[in-house]
Design a protein around this motif. Structure first.
Motif, PDB file in Angstrom:
ATOM      1  N   LYS A  57      -0.103   6.968   6.952  1.00 23.92           N
ATOM      2  CA  LYS A  57       0.161   8.331   7.436  1.00 23.92           C
ATOM      3  C   LYS A  57       0.574   8.343   8.907  1.00 23.92           C
ATOM      4  O   LYS A  57       1.190   9.310   9.383  1.00 23.92           O
ATOM      5  CB  LYS A  57      -1.072   9.216   7.236  1.00 23.92           C
ATOM      6  CG  LYS A  57      -2.283   8.803   8.049  1.00 23.92           C
ATOM      7  CD  LYS A  57      -3.462   9.744   7.823  1.00 23.92           C
ATOM      8  CE  LYS A  57      -4.700   9.305   8.599  1.00 23.92           C
ATOM      9  NZ  LYS A  57      -4.489   9.277  10.063  1.00 23.92           N
ATOM     10  N   ASN A 109       0.849  -1.204   0.000  1.00 28.39           N
ATOM     11  CA  ASN A 109       0.000   0.000   0.000  1.00 28.39           C
ATOM     12  C   ASN A 109       0.878   1.246   0.000  1.00 28.39           C
ATOM     13  O   ASN A 109       0.716   2.146   0.829  1.00 28.39           O
ATOM     14  CB  ASN A 109      -0.905   0.001   1.239  1.00 28.39           C
ATOM     15  CG  ASN A 109      -1.813  -1.212   1.303  1.00 28.39           C
ATOM     16  OD1 ASN A 109      -2.886  -1.224   0.729  1.00 28.39           O
ATOM     17  ND2 ASN A 109      -1.389  -2.250   2.004  1.00 28.39           N
ATOM     18  N   GLN A 110       1.797   1.307  -0.929  1.00 30.97           N
ATOM     19  CA  GLN A 110       2.848   2.323  -0.883  1.00 30.97           C
ATOM     20  C   GLN A 110       2.354   3.750  -1.059  1.00 30.97           C
ATOM     21  O   GLN A 110       3.031   4.695  -0.660  1.00 30.97           O
ATOM     22  CB  GLN A 110       3.906   2.009  -1.939  1.00 30.97           C
ATOM     23  CG  GLN A 110       4.690   0.759  -1.636  1.00 30.97           C
ATOM     24  CD  GLN A 110       5.835   0.547  -2.624  1.00 30.97           C
ATOM     25  OE1 GLN A 110       6.357   1.510  -3.171  1.00 30.97           O
ATOM     26  NE2 GLN A 110       6.189  -0.685  -2.873  1.00 30.97           N
ATOM     27  N   GLU A 111       1.203   3.911  -1.681  1.00 29.06           N
ATOM     28  CA  GLU A 111       0.656   5.252  -1.889  1.00 29.06           C
ATOM     29  C   GLU A 111       1.647   6.174  -2.607  1.00 29.06           C
ATOM     30  O   GLU A 111       1.813   7.351  -2.248  1.00 29.06           O
ATOM     31  CB  GLU A 111       0.231   5.871  -0.548  1.00 29.06           C
ATOM     32  CG  GLU A 111      -0.887   5.089   0.136  1.00 29.06           C
ATOM     33  CD  GLU A 111      -1.346   5.713   1.449  1.00 29.06           C
ATOM     34  OE1 GLU A 111      -0.827   6.783   1.801  1.00 29.06           O
ATOM     35  OE2 GLU A 111      -2.208   5.116   2.099  1.00 29.06           O
ATOM     36  N   GLY A 112       2.323   5.613  -3.593  1.00 31.25           N
ATOM     37  CA  GLY A 112       3.213   6.431  -4.412  1.00 31.25           C
ATOM     38  C   GLY A 112       4.657   6.462  -3.958  1.00 31.25           C
ATOM     39  O   GLY A 112       5.517   6.978  -4.674  1.00 31.25           O
ATOM     40  N   TYR A 113       4.965   5.938  -2.771  1.00 32.74           N
ATOM     41  CA  TYR A 113       6.347   5.927  -2.317  1.00 32.74           C
ATOM     42  C   TYR A 113       7.173   4.908  -3.110  1.00 32.74           C
ATOM     43  O   TYR A 113       6.683   3.854  -3.506  1.00 32.74           O
ATOM     44  CB  TYR A 113       6.421   5.525  -0.836  1.00 32.74           C
ATOM     45  CG  TYR A 113       5.937   6.565   0.123  1.00 32.74           C
ATOM     46  CD1 TYR A 113       6.678   7.714   0.369  1.00 32.74           C
ATOM     47  CD2 TYR A 113       4.746   6.384   0.826  1.00 32.74           C
ATOM     48  CE1 TYR A 113       6.240   8.665   1.280  1.00 32.74           C
ATOM     49  CE2 TYR A 113       4.288   7.327   1.731  1.00 32.74           C
ATOM     50  CZ  TYR A 113       5.041   8.469   1.955  1.00 32.74           C
ATOM     51  OH  TYR A 113       4.602   9.406   2.850  1.00 32.74           O
TER      52      TYR A 113
END
Length: 422
Positions: free
Chosen positions: A217, A28-32
């Motif tokens: 987060k 679930n890297q969310e863009g990282y």
């Protein structure tokens, strides 16, 4: 100007759920673009294998850097610095996660990273990385079952070499606590465990979870870590500070104790009082490092805490019924952790991942063995993966039973004999 790369350190006792958390983050890297450094004990780096089998890191992808064997605070310090610098120089990643061994103390790793930060400042270079947070994963079920709902951690007779001391350090030196497996304990047990955790580390954010599922987060780019603040935020330090202040008032001193003055205690952890003319040699060879233990060259935390590891390795398949009976019965408490792969006589094509942590045991399908694929595909994979090729057997292929047992005084011969009968 290059962006400074944040680093999150994952710490926690064996089987607490660190690797599960790592896989959750990577899925679930969310863009990282995340680089991972794994430090695991034992002859087999099972955690690295798990990450690869989970499809998060495959083949020769250099986003997994595996450091294994030894005490990361001493023998691997230089390696860790080199790995961090190598990752930064690739310019491929914008985040680094370090998963520490289950028997590693977090303070020395934090010191290594902050030393790199300080070096950038000293030499007037851009600050290319920083320690963003230390996340400690705490197993609520284990604290309940094996540590008297956590109460054993507050015992005043704990020795330096006791496992309890290690668990305490992992809880005390962090800014975020993932209290994992909360559904495995009763409300009363959970309340007791939380009270103990808060007593040890009253200032960390506590996140209750199952299967290490947390919002990214809450653990990435939080900017929570501050060495001095973290080092003095534990419950015992606060109480010590309180006692010191009361004593100073009683003695009518006209000043308060400032624990971080230049002329006072180094980092609050090596236990030495230093004036300006006395240099702290906490990292010299054969001296005491900040983790509070005396290390000689080649020292291993597994020896320090009386923990030994044993790898059971065979090529023949197991009997499924007998294996389930074996894992279904109570195991001696001296077996702290077991983790590995196996397969069965009634389905030789499927590999299974087995895990044990305390009283919890789990087995699940891990996917078909490579040996079930076509010859051309196998040849291609073996050519690209020397580690797989090295263990390839002409008859069994990559099929194997490989289970790492980690424990305190475990009987290797007894375990091997039991498993040989399966």
């Amino acid at each position: 100007m290059e962006k400074s790369i944040p680093i999150t350190l994952l710490t926690g006792y064996l089987g607490s759920g660190k690797t599960t958390l790592l896989n959750h983050i990577l899925n679930n890297q969310e863009g990282y673009k995340i680089a991972v450094i794994v430090n695991d004990i034992g002859e087999v780096n099972i955690d690295a294998e798990l990450i690869e089998k989970g499809g998060v890191v495959s083949g020769k992808d250099d986003s997994l850097v595996s450091l294994q064997n030894g005490c990361i605070c001493c023998t691997l310090n230089t390696d860790l610095l080199e790995q961090l610098q190598d990752i930064i120089e690739t310019k491929k990643f914008d985040y680094i996660i370090i998963e520490a061994s289950g028997i590693c103390e977090p303070i020395p790793i934090a010191q290594t990273i902050t030393a790199l930060e300080d070096a950038y400042v000293e030499y007037k270079m851009p600050k290319l990385c920083y320690l963003d947070s230390i996340v400690s994963v705490v197993d609520a079920k284990r604290l309940s079952d094996e540590f008297n709902n956590g109460g054993d951690l507050l015992n005043d007779k704990i020795d330096e070499e006791d496992i309890e001391n290690l668990v305490i350090q992992q809880i005390e030196f962090c800014d975020t606590i993932i209290l994992n497996k909360v559904d495995e304990v009763s409300k009363e047990e959970l309340s007791s465990v939380k009270d103990v955790v808060k007593a040890l580390q009253p200032n960390a954010d506590i996140i209750e979870t199952n299967y290490s599922k947390v919002a990214l987060k809450d653990i990435l780019e939080t900017h929570k870590f501050n060495f001095d603040k973290t080092a003095t935020s534990s419950g015992w330090y606060a109480e010590l500070d309180k006692v010191t202040e009361e004593r100073e008032i009683d003695e009518d001193h006209d000043h308060h104790c400032h624990h971080h003055d230049e002329n006072h205690e180094c980092c609050g952890h090596c236990g030495h009082n230093h004036d300006e003319e006395h240099e702290c040699h906490c990292h010299e060879e054969e001296h005491e490092c900040h983790c509070g233990h005396h290390h000689e060259e080649g020292h291993d935390h597994t020896e320090e805490y009386g923990i030994n590891t044993f790898v059971y390795y065979r090529r023949e398949p197991m009997d499924r019924k007998k294996f389930y009976e074996y894992i279904g019965k109570p195991w001696p408490k001296k077996i702290i952790r077991a983790k590995g792969v196996t397969y069965f006589k009634d389905d030789k094509d499927m590999s299974f991942m087995f895990e044990q942590a305390g009283s919890l045991k789990d087995i699940s399908e891990a996917g078909p063995w490579l040996a079930t694929e076509s010859k051309d595909f196998i040849d291609e994979v073996l050519e690209q993966n020397p580690d797989i090729k090295k263990e390839w057997d002409p008859f069994y292929g990559d099929r194997m039973v490989k289970i790492v047992f980690i424990g305190k005084g475990i009987n290797e011969e007894e375990i091997a004999q039991e498993l040989d009968r399966i």
